[in-house]
Design a protein around this motif. Structure first.
Motif, mmCIF file in Angstrom:
data_model
loop_
_atom_site.group_PDB
_atom_site.id
_atom_site.type_symbol
_atom_site.label_atom_id
_atom_site.label_comp_id
_atom_site.label_asym_id
_atom_site.label_seq_id
_atom_site.Cartn_x
_atom_site.Cartn_y
_atom_site.Cartn_z
ATOM 1 N N MET A 143 0.831 -1.192 0.000
ATOM 2 C CA MET A 143 0.000 0.000 0.000
ATOM 3 C C MET A 143 0.876 1.256 0.000
ATOM 4 O O MET A 143 1.863 1.351 0.732
ATOM 5 N N LEU A 144 0.511 2.234 -0.835
ATOM 6 C CA LEU A 144 1.200 3.524 -0.842
ATOM 7 C C LEU A 144 0.566 4.478 0.162
ATOM 8 O O LEU A 144 1.209 5.397 0.659
ATOM 9 N N ASP A 145 -0.725 4.269 0.423
ATOM 10 C CA ASP A 145 -1.438 5.041 1.437
ATOM 11 C C ASP A 145 -2.688 4.252 1.809
ATOM 12 O O ASP A 145 -3.150 3.399 1.044
ATOM 13 N N TYR A 146 -3.213 4.546 2.991
ATOM 14 C CA TYR A 146 -4.344 3.767 3.494
ATOM 15 C C TYR A 146 -5.130 4.619 4.470
ATOM 16 O O TYR A 146 -4.555 5.314 5.302
ATOM 17 N N LYS A 147 -6.456 4.579 4.353
ATOM 18 C CA LYS A 147 -7.301 5.335 5.266
ATOM 19 C C LYS A 147 -8.580 4.573 5.531
ATOM 20 O O LYS A 147 -9.316 4.246 4.608
ATOM 21 N N GLU A 148 -8.827 4.274 6.814
ATOM 22 C CA GLU A 148 -10.095 3.661 7.189
ATOM 23 C C GLU A 148 -11.138 4.770 7.270
ATOM 24 O O GLU A 148 -11.059 5.663 8.119
ATOM 25 N N VAL A 149 -12.115 4.743 6.381
ATOM 26 C CA VAL A 149 -13.136 5.788 6.324
ATOM 27 C C VAL A 149 -14.075 5.679 7.516
ATOM 28 O O VAL A 149 -14.450 6.671 8.133
ATOM 29 N N GLU A 150 -14.494 4.482 7.836
ATOM 30 C CA GLU A 150 -15.220 4.170 9.053
ATOM 31 C C GLU A 150 -14.864 2.748 9.409
ATOM 32 O O GLU A 150 -14.223 2.046 8.624
ATOM 33 N N GLN A 151 -15.258 2.309 10.587
ATOM 34 C CA GLN A 151 -14.840 0.983 11.036
ATOM 35 C C GLN A 151 -15.274 -0.088 10.033
ATOM 36 O O GLN A 151 -16.450 -0.245 9.725
ATOM 37 N N GLY A 152 -14.292 -0.796 9.497
ATOM 38 C CA GLY A 152 -14.583 -1.877 8.576
ATOM 39 C C GLY A 152 -14.534 -1.514 7.106
ATOM 40 O O GLY A 152 -14.607 -2.398 6.245
ATOM 41 N N PHE A 153 -14.388 -0.224 6.767
ATOM 42 C CA PHE A 153 -14.379 0.199 5.361
ATOM 43 C C PHE A 153 -13.217 1.155 5.142
ATOM 44 O O PHE A 153 -13.025 2.098 5.908
ATOM 45 N N THR A 172 -11.425 -7.271 -16.055
ATOM 46 C CA THR A 172 -10.651 -7.821 -14.940
ATOM 47 C C THR A 172 -11.540 -8.475 -13.882
ATOM 48 O O THR A 172 -11.065 -9.276 -13.089
ATOM 49 N N ARG A 173 -12.812 -8.089 -13.860
ATOM 50 C CA ARG A 173 -13.782 -8.623 -12.876
ATOM 51 C C ARG A 173 -13.241 -8.468 -11.441
ATOM 52 O O ARG A 173 -13.432 -9.311 -10.583
ATOM 53 N N VAL A 174 -12.586 -7.332 -11.216
ATOM 54 C CA VAL A 174 -11.928 -7.122 -9.926
ATOM 55 C C VAL A 174 -12.928 -7.064 -8.773
ATOM 56 O O VAL A 174 -12.642 -7.516 -7.664
ATOM 57 N N ARG A 175 -14.116 -6.533 -9.031
ATOM 58 C CA ARG A 175 -15.110 -6.450 -7.959
ATOM 59 C C ARG A 175 -15.594 -7.839 -7.559
ATOM 60 O O ARG A 175 -15.766 -8.135 -6.370
ATOM 61 N N GLN A 176 -15.795 -8.705 -8.541
ATOM 62 C CA GLN A 176 -16.238 -10.056 -8.239
ATOM 63 C C GLN A 176 -15.145 -10.867 -7.536
ATOM 64 O O GLN A 176 -15.423 -11.671 -6.647
ATOM 65 N N LYS A 177 -13.898 -10.650 -7.935
ATOM 66 C CA LYS A 177 -12.784 -11.421 -7.383
ATOM 67 C C LYS A 177 -12.377 -10.963 -5.982
ATOM 68 O O LYS A 177 -12.051 -11.776 -5.116
ATOM 69 N N PHE A 178 -12.378 -9.642 -5.781
ATOM 70 C CA PHE A 178 -11.836 -9.111 -4.528
ATOM 71 C C PHE A 178 -12.853 -8.358 -3.668
ATOM 72 O O PHE A 178 -12.585 -8.039 -2.512
ATOM 73 N N GLY A 179 -13.999 -8.007 -4.244
ATOM 74 C CA GLY A 179 -14.996 -7.266 -3.468
ATOM 75 C C GLY A 179 -14.672 -5.797 -3.303
ATOM 76 O O GLY A 179 -15.219 -5.129 -2.426
ATOM 77 N N ILE A 180 -13.772 -5.280 -4.166
ATOM 78 C CA ILE A 180 -13.388 -3.856 -4.066
ATOM 79 C C ILE A 180 -13.784 -3.130 -5.346
ATOM 80 O O ILE A 180 -14.065 -3.753 -6.371
ATOM 81 N N VAL A 209 -8.537 2.303 -4.436
ATOM 82 C CA VAL A 209 -9.546 1.255 -4.342
ATOM 83 C C VAL A 209 -10.296 1.399 -3.026
ATOM 84 O O VAL A 209 -9.729 1.820 -2.012
ATOM 85 N N ALA A 210 -11.587 1.061 -3.035
ATOM 86 C CA ALA A 210 -12.421 1.174 -1.848
ATOM 87 C C ALA A 210 -13.122 -0.143 -1.586
ATOM 88 O O ALA A 210 -13.532 -0.849 -2.518
ATOM 89 N N GLY A 211 -13.275 -0.465 -0.305
ATOM 90 C CA GLY A 211 -13.962 -1.694 0.067
ATOM 91 C C GLY A 211 -13.743 -2.018 1.524
ATOM 92 O O GLY A 211 -13.194 -1.204 2.286
ATOM 93 N N ARG A 212 -14.154 -3.203 1.919
ATOM 94 C CA ARG A 212 -13.921 -3.628 3.295
ATOM 95 C C ARG A 212 -12.421 -3.735 3.550
ATOM 96 O O ARG A 212 -11.656 -4.055 2.642
ATOM 97 N N VAL A 216 -9.552 -4.766 0.733
ATOM 98 C CA VAL A 216 -8.557 -3.810 0.231
ATOM 99 C C VAL A 216 -7.155 -4.357 0.444
ATOM 100 O O VAL A 216 -6.283 -4.286 -0.426
ATOM 101 N N GLU A 217 -6.910 -4.923 1.639
ATOM 102 C CA GLU A 217 -5.604 -5.491 1.947
ATOM 103 C C GLU A 217 -5.283 -6.677 1.042
ATOM 104 O O GLU A 217 -4.170 -6.804 0.525
ATOM 105 N N ARG A 218 -6.268 -7.549 0.825
ATOM 106 C CA ARG A 218 -6.069 -8.727 -0.018
ATOM 107 C C ARG A 218 -5.766 -8.313 -1.458
ATOM 108 O O ARG A 218 -4.888 -8.885 -2.108
ATOM 109 N N PHE A 219 -6.472 -7.302 -1.937
ATOM 110 C CA PHE A 219 -6.225 -6.822 -3.298
ATOM 111 C C PHE A 219 -4.813 -6.245 -3.431
ATOM 112 O O PHE A 219 -4.117 -6.493 -4.414
ATOM 113 N N ALA A 220 -4.403 -5.442 -2.452
ATOM 114 C CA ALA A 220 -3.087 -4.786 -2.507
ATOM 115 C C ALA A 220 -1.961 -5.808 -2.554
ATOM 116 O O ALA A 220 -0.886 -5.524 -3.111
ATOM 117 N N GLU A 221 -2.186 -6.977 -2.003
ATOM 118 C CA GLU A 221 -1.150 -8.011 -1.990
ATOM 119 C C GLU A 221 -1.155 -8.847 -3.263
ATOM 120 O O GLU A 221 -0.249 -9.638 -3.504
#
Length: 223
Positions: A143-153, A172-180, A209-212, A216-221
């Motif tokens: 991650m180059l930067d990270y911000k929790e907007v509210e708890q869990g997101f 890429t179907r990124v939303r289906q694969k990662f939920g982001i 990217v935005a999501g739970r 977000v962490e899983r996608f970044a990796e």
């Protein structure tokens, strides 16, 4: 400090002029706000007397003191006491009683934050917790930067993975694969722009990217 129309009211009461409160107050002044800084410590009040619009020495846990400094005339107040839980909670409760419309309060833990919300704080800030969490994500992953907007997101900033290059986001179907959701992209030498399902990512692109949190962490990796 006469009352103004709420729509253009740029006045705020900042209670507690420690590191967090003073930094906040000074930044607001730089952005054209009128700030009344209040603290029970005369040394702190004197330190910022020439930099803030107004300063006052006073005990914010005393309702009469708050009335005398005109707390009820403010639409916004920040309780930046933080480290003294009882004082923080009592001050927040008194501001609620004085019908201050928007109360921001500093908390030192999530439990402290929940109590502040229960007594009436509209916004709770956990500066140490938030910064620690952000740095942990930057140190431990891609991650180059990270911000929790509210708890869990959260919103994360990362480089586009090779597996997504040269294809539209829809392909890429990124939303289906990662939920982001990839909400913005920054090309080399350009600024961020919003994405669409037809956006094609290229090598060197930086994306938001935005999501739970865990997604977000899983996608970044992923690469």
């Amino acid at each position: 400090m006469p009352q103004r129309d709420r729509a253009d009211d740029k006045r705020v009461l900042v209670i507690g002029l420690g590191r967090f409160g003073s930094s906040l107050a000074l930044e607001l002044v730089r952005h054209g706000w009128e700030v009344l800084g209040m603290d029970s410590n005369p040394r702190l009040v004197q330190t910022f007397a020439d930099e803030l619009t107004h300063t006052v020495i006073g005990d914010a846990t005393d309702e009469e003191t708050l009335r005398q400094v005109g707390a009820a005339q403010f639409n916004r107040a920040v309780v930046a006491i933080g480290s003294h839980l009882e004082e923080s909670i009592l001050t927040t409760s008194l501001l609620v009683d004085l019908e201050v419309a928007s109360i921001w309060a500093k908390a030192t833990s999530r439990r402290h934050g929940r109590i502040l919300e229960q007594v009436g704080a509209d916004h709770v800030v956990l500066p140490e917790h938030d910064m620690g969490e952000r740095v942990a994500h930057l140190l431990s992953g891609r991650m180059l930067d990270y911000k929790e907007v509210e708890q869990g997101f959260a919103v994360g900033k990362t480089r586009a993975p090779e597996s997504m290059l040269g294809r539209t986001l829809a392909e890429t179907r990124v939303r289906q694969k990662f939920g982001i959701t990839v909400v913005a992209v920054k090309r080399v030498g350009s600024s961020f722009t919003y994405t669409s399902k037809e956006t094609v990512l290229h090598k060197g692109d930086v994306i938001l990217v935005a999501g739970r949190n865990e997604d977000v962490e899983r996608f970044a990796e992923s690469r």
